[in-house]
Design a protein around this motif. Structure first.
Motif, PDB file in Angstrom:
ATOM      1  N   GLU A  34       0.768  -1.203  -0.160  1.00 56.06           N
ATOM      2  CA  GLU A  34       0.144   0.092  -0.079  1.00 56.06           C
ATOM      3  C   GLU A  34       1.023   1.300  -0.062  1.00 56.06           C
ATOM      4  O   GLU A  34       0.455   2.405  -0.937  1.00 56.06           O
ATOM      5  N   TYR A  35       1.876   1.150   0.618  1.00 59.43           N
ATOM      6  CA  TYR A  35       2.848   2.535   0.907  1.00 59.43           C
ATOM      7  C   TYR A  35       3.584   2.736  -0.558  1.00 59.43           C
ATOM      8  O   TYR A  35       3.575   3.670  -0.959  1.00 59.43           O
ATOM      9  N   SER A  36       3.889   1.560  -1.250  1.00 59.17           N
ATOM     10  CA  SER A  36       4.685   1.554  -2.496  1.00 59.17           C
ATOM     11  C   SER A  36       3.385   1.965  -3.486  1.00 59.17           C
ATOM     12  O   SER A  36       3.931   2.926  -4.437  1.00 59.17           O
ATOM     13  N   GLU A  37       2.350   1.562  -3.476  1.00 60.22           N
ATOM     14  CA  GLU A  37       1.401   2.275  -4.484  1.00 60.22           C
ATOM     15  C   GLU A  37       1.116   3.489  -4.253  1.00 60.22           C
ATOM     16  O   GLU A  37       1.012   4.320  -5.181  1.00 60.22           O
ATOM     17  N   CYS A  38       1.053   4.045  -2.927  1.00 58.72           N
ATOM     18  CA  CYS A  38       0.563   5.238  -2.607  1.00 58.72           C
ATOM     19  C   CYS A  38       1.750   6.239  -3.188  1.00 58.72           C
ATOM     20  O   CYS A  38       1.315   7.524  -3.743  1.00 58.72           O
ATOM     21  N   THR A  39       3.103   6.024  -2.906  1.00 55.19           N
ATOM     22  CA  THR A  39       4.306   6.728  -3.385  1.00 55.19           C
ATOM     23  C   THR A  39       4.546   6.728  -4.846  1.00 55.19           C
ATOM     24  O   THR A  39       5.300   7.449  -5.229  1.00 55.19           O
ATOM     25  N   SER A  40       3.964   5.719  -5.445  1.00 52.27           N
ATOM     26  CA  SER A  40       4.416   5.426  -6.876  1.00 52.27           C
ATOM     27  C   SER A  40       4.024   6.805  -7.802  1.00 52.27           C
ATOM     28  O   SER A  40       2.850   7.416  -7.598  1.00 52.27           O
ATOM     29  N   ILE A  41       4.646   6.865  -8.959  1.00 53.11           N
ATOM     30  CA  ILE A  41       4.273   7.757  -9.932  1.00 53.11           C
ATOM     31  C   ILE A  41       2.576   7.464 -10.245  1.00 53.11           C
ATOM     32  O   ILE A  41       2.045   8.706 -10.458  1.00 53.11           O
ATOM     33  N   LYS A  42       2.297   6.228 -10.497  1.00 54.35           N
ATOM     34  CA  LYS A  42       0.996   6.079 -10.974  1.00 54.35           C
ATOM     35  C   LYS A  42       0.209   6.350  -9.866  1.00 54.35           C
ATOM     36  O   LYS A  42      -1.084   6.819 -10.214  1.00 54.35           O
ATOM     37  N   GLY A  43       0.370   6.026  -8.684  1.00 56.74           N
ATOM     38  CA  GLY A  43      -0.303   6.521  -7.717  1.00 56.74           C
ATOM     39  C   GLY A  43      -0.607   7.970  -7.403  1.00 56.74           C
ATOM     40  O   GLY A  43      -1.642   8.434  -7.161  1.00 56.74           O
ATOM     41  N   ARG A  44       0.562   8.574  -7.306  1.00 61.62           N
ATOM     42  CA  ARG A  44       0.445   9.997  -7.356  1.00 61.62           C
ATOM     43  C   ARG A  44      -0.438  10.747  -8.381  1.00 61.62           C
ATOM     44  O   ARG A  44      -1.194  11.621  -8.070  1.00 61.62           O
ATOM     45  N   PHE A  45      -0.187  10.121  -9.637  1.00 63.30           N
ATOM     46  CA  PHE A  45      -1.054  10.738 -10.709  1.00 63.30           C
ATOM     47  C   PHE A  45      -2.587  10.495 -10.412  1.00 63.30           C
ATOM     48  O   PHE A  45      -3.328  11.208 -10.710  1.00 63.30           O
ATOM     49  N   ASN A  46      -2.773   9.386  -9.970  1.00 63.58           N
ATOM     50  CA  ASN A  46      -4.298   8.841  -9.537  1.00 63.58           C
ATOM     51  C   ASN A  46      -4.892   9.981  -8.498  1.00 63.58           C
ATOM     52  O   ASN A  46      -6.076  10.221  -8.833  1.00 63.58           O
ATOM     53  N   GLN A  47      -3.976  10.223  -7.606  1.00 63.79           N
ATOM     54  CA  GLN A  47      -4.344  10.943  -6.449  1.00 63.79           C
ATOM     55  C   GLN A  47      -4.780  12.414  -6.984  1.00 63.79           C
ATOM     56  O   GLN A  47      -5.556  12.937  -6.492  1.00 63.79           O
ATOM     57  N   TYR A  48      -3.641  12.795  -7.819  1.00 67.11           N
ATOM     58  CA  TYR A  48      -3.913  14.393  -8.349  1.00 67.11           C
ATOM     59  C   TYR A  48      -5.256  14.297  -9.209  1.00 67.11           C
ATOM     60  O   TYR A  48      -5.876  15.166  -9.067  1.00 67.11           O
ATOM     61  N   PHE A  49      -5.433  13.094  -9.886  1.00 68.59           N
ATOM     62  CA  PHE A  49      -6.680  13.129 -10.825  1.00 68.59           C
ATOM     63  C   PHE A  49      -7.940  13.027 -10.005  1.00 68.59           C
ATOM     64  O   PHE A  49      -9.017  13.859 -10.257  1.00 68.59           O
ATOM     65  N   ILE A  50      -8.135  12.429  -8.932  1.00 63.82           N
ATOM     66  CA  ILE A  50      -8.892  12.326  -8.145  1.00 63.82           C
ATOM     67  C   ILE A  50      -9.427  13.326  -7.180  1.00 63.82           C
ATOM     68  O   ILE A  50     -10.372  13.807  -6.879  1.00 63.82           O
ATOM     69  N   PHE A  51      -8.377  13.785  -6.375  1.00 64.76           N
ATOM     70  CA  PHE A  51      -8.583  14.666  -5.386  1.00 64.76           C
ATOM     71  C   PHE A  51      -7.868  16.201  -5.474  1.00 64.76           C
ATOM     72  O   PHE A  51      -7.950  17.083  -4.697  1.00 64.76           O
ATOM     73  N   GLY A  52      -7.052  16.082  -6.405  1.00 69.03           N
ATOM     74  CA  GLY A  52      -6.544  17.514  -6.931  1.00 69.03           C
ATOM     75  C   GLY A  52      -5.187  17.697  -6.432  1.00 69.03           C
ATOM     76  O   GLY A  52      -4.812  18.632  -6.315  1.00 69.03           O
ATOM     77  N   LYS A  53      -4.937  16.811  -5.466  1.00 66.63           N
ATOM     78  CA  LYS A  53      -3.514  16.888  -4.979  1.00 66.63           C
ATOM     79  C   LYS A  53      -2.697  15.678  -4.375  1.00 66.63           C
ATOM     80  O   LYS A  53      -3.581  14.661  -4.539  1.00 66.63           O
ATOM     81  N   SER A  54      -1.635  15.557  -4.149  1.00 64.59           N
ATOM     82  CA  SER A  54      -1.082  14.286  -3.531  1.00 64.59           C
ATOM     83  C   SER A  54      -1.614  13.936  -2.071  1.00 64.59           C
ATOM     84  O   SER A  54      -1.592  15.031  -1.339  1.00 64.59           O
ATOM     85  N   LEU A  55      -1.778  12.727  -1.753  1.00 66.27           N
ATOM     86  CA  LEU A  55      -2.376  12.288  -0.395  1.00 66.27           C
ATOM     87  C   LEU A  55      -0.864  12.168   0.290  1.00 66.27           C
ATOM     88  O   LEU A  55       0.101  11.866  -0.040  1.00 66.27           O
ATOM     89  N   ASP A  56      -1.102  12.049   1.685  1.00 71.32           N
ATOM     90  CA  ASP A  56      -0.069  11.676   2.902  1.00 71.32           C
ATOM     91  C   ASP A  56      -0.040  10.342   2.960  1.00 71.32           C
ATOM     92  O   ASP A  56      -1.136   9.725   3.241  1.00 71.32           O
ATOM     93  N   CYS A  57       1.048   9.849   2.641  1.00 68.26           N
ATOM     94  CA  CYS A  57       1.211   8.317   2.690  1.00 68.26           C
ATOM     95  C   CYS A  57       2.114   7.745   3.735  1.00 68.26           C
ATOM     96  O   CYS A  57       2.146   6.495   3.947  1.00 68.26           O
ATOM     97  N   SER A  58       2.385   8.813   4.767  1.00 67.86           N
ATOM     98  CA  SER A  58       2.958   8.377   5.905  1.00 67.86           C
ATOM     99  C   SER A  58       2.485   7.300   6.897  1.00 67.86           C
ATOM    100  O   SER A  58       3.047   6.532   7.613  1.00 67.86           O
TER     101      SER A  58
END
Length: 155
Positions: A34-58
Motif C-alpha cells: 500500500e505504501y509503495s502504491e501510494c508513493t508511486s508515480i502512477k499512484g500520485r497521478f491517480n491521487q492528483y486526478f481524483i483529489f486534485g493533490k497528492s495524499l499523505d502516505c506516511s
C-alpha cells in the motif's frame, strides 16, 4: 505463520499476548504494498486526478513499521497502534454510508423479493451459458463437454 491472528507465534515461537480486535491486522507485506502504491508515480497521478493533490502516505509507512514490530518483536503497543489505525481507516471508508441521508435504511427485505422474473427476462435467460450449465448440473440436460474425453490439438 499468520500475521492476522491475535494469538500468534513470532519467529522465536513464543506466543504474543491477545490484542482486542487483533484480527484486523493484515500481513505486513500488505502495508508495504500500500505504501509503495501510494508513493508511486502512477499512484500520485491517480491521487492528483481524483483529489486534485497528492495524499499523505506516511500512515502506510507507520503501519508497516508497527506491523513488523508486532510480528517480530511482540511489541504490544505497536499492535494496538496498528489496530487503531485500521479502525480509523475503516471508519473513514464507511463514513459516507453512515452519513447517507438520501436513502432510507430498511430493517428487512421487501415482501416480494423472491417473486418470479418477468417473462421477457426469462426468455433472455433461456439460452445463456449460466442457465445451460445449471441445467447440466441438475441433470436436466446432458453435459455439453465430457471431461473423460481428452482432446489435443497441435497447430
Amino acid at each position: 505463520m499468520s500475521d492476522t491472528n491475535s494469538n500468534k507465534e513470532n519467529k522465536e515461537g513464543s506466543v504474543s499476548p491477545n490484542i482486542k480486535d487483533g484480527w484486523m491486522i493484515r500481513r505486513c507485506t500488505v502495508y508495504d504494498d500500500e505504501y509503495s502504491e501510494c508513493t508511486s508515480i502512477k499512484g500520485r497521478f491517480n491521487q492528483y486526478f481524483i483529489f486534485g493533490k497528492s495524499l499523505d502516505c506516511s500512515q502506510w509507512k507507520k503501519d508497516s513499521l508497527n506491523c513488523y514490530k508486532w510480528v517480530e518483536e511482540n511489541d504490544v503497543n505497536a499492535g494496538k497502534e496498528l489496530v487503531a489505525s485500521e479502525k480509523a481507516r475503516r471508519e473513514q471508508r464507511l463514513l459516507p454510508h453512515y452519513k447517507n441521508d438520501v436513502w432510507e435504511k430498511r430493517e428487512s427485505p421487501p415482501e416480494d423479493w423472491n417473486k418470479p422474473l418477468p417473462e421477457h427476462m426469462l426468455k433472455e435467460y433461456e439460452n445463456t451459458y449460466l442457465n445451460i450449465k445449471s441445467k447440466e448440473l441438475r441433470g436436466e440436460i446432458p453435459p455439453s463437454f465430457d471431461p473423460s474425453i481428452k482432446n489435443c490439438t497441435i497447430l
